[in-house]
Write a protein that holds these residues in place. Structure first.
Motif, mmCIF file in Angstrom:
data_model
loop_
_atom_site.group_PDB
_atom_site.id
_atom_site.type_symbol
_atom_site.label_atom_id
_atom_site.label_comp_id
_atom_site.label_asym_id
_atom_site.label_seq_id
_atom_site.Cartn_x
_atom_site.Cartn_y
_atom_site.Cartn_z
ATOM 1 N N LYS A 135 13.615 -18.295 -1.801
ATOM 2 C CA LYS A 135 12.909 -18.762 -0.609
ATOM 3 C C LYS A 135 12.313 -17.576 0.158
ATOM 4 O O LYS A 135 11.158 -17.623 0.603
ATOM 5 C CB LYS A 135 13.865 -19.551 0.288
ATOM 6 N N ARG A 180 9.268 -16.227 -1.725
ATOM 7 C CA ARG A 180 8.092 -17.085 -1.524
ATOM 8 C C ARG A 180 7.497 -16.861 -0.148
ATOM 9 O O ARG A 180 6.279 -16.743 0.014
ATOM 10 C CB ARG A 180 8.458 -18.560 -1.712
ATOM 11 N N ARG A 181 8.335 -16.760 0.866
ATOM 12 C CA ARG A 181 7.855 -16.549 2.236
ATOM 13 C C ARG A 181 7.177 -15.181 2.364
ATOM 14 O O ARG A 181 6.131 -15.058 2.999
ATOM 15 C CB ARG A 181 9.033 -16.657 3.216
ATOM 16 N N THR A 182 7.755 -14.169 1.744
ATOM 17 C CA THR A 182 7.152 -12.840 1.768
ATOM 18 C C THR A 182 5.777 -12.868 1.102
ATOM 19 O O THR A 182 4.823 -12.267 1.609
ATOM 20 C CB THR A 182 8.065 -11.817 1.062
ATOM 21 N N GLN A 199 3.758 -15.436 0.857
ATOM 22 C CA GLN A 199 2.846 -16.154 1.763
ATOM 23 C C GLN A 199 2.362 -15.228 2.876
ATOM 24 O O GLN A 199 1.173 -15.193 3.193
ATOM 25 C CB GLN A 199 3.543 -17.363 2.386
ATOM 26 N N LEU A 200 3.281 -14.518 3.482
ATOM 27 C CA LEU A 200 2.916 -13.616 4.574
ATOM 28 C C LEU A 200 2.009 -12.486 4.088
ATOM 29 O O LEU A 200 1.065 -12.097 4.782
ATOM 30 C CB LEU A 200 4.171 -13.052 5.241
#
Length: 92
Positions: free
Chosen positions: A26, A29-31, A33-34
């Motif tokens: 998770k 994935r967030r990294t 996206q950012l």
């Protein structure tokens, strides 16, 4: 009795490991996206990331000071050890 305790410990560890893997996935994935968002913002603003000056690293490679070159590469770029070693290897 001991076998039951060992089996229970293995189950607990496997459950914890699975939870940790999900959390890491998770975060990855967030990294990503950012990172994409920051890249889009920089592109929109016409800002390019400056390329680091690797001349000191190249000089150390030429002098045969590979370990120092890896250390300098890491300090200049913020790369991890593996990435820095691979980059220095490509230079030499």
């Amino acid at each position: 009795m001991e076998l039951t305790v060992v089996a229970l410990l293995i189950m607990v560890i496997a459950t914890m490991w699975s939870a940790i893997e999900r959390k890491v996935d998770k975060l990855n994935r967030r990294t990503a996206q950012l990172t994409r968002k920051v890249d889009l913002i920089l592109e929109h603003l016409g800002i390019e990331e400056p390329q680091p000056d690797l001349a000191p690293v190249r000089a150390l490679v030429v002098e045969g000071k590979k370990i120092h070159a890896v250390k300098a590469y890491r300090e200049i770029t913020g790369a991890d050890l593996k990435e820095a070693k691979e980059a220095v290897d490509r230079m030499g």
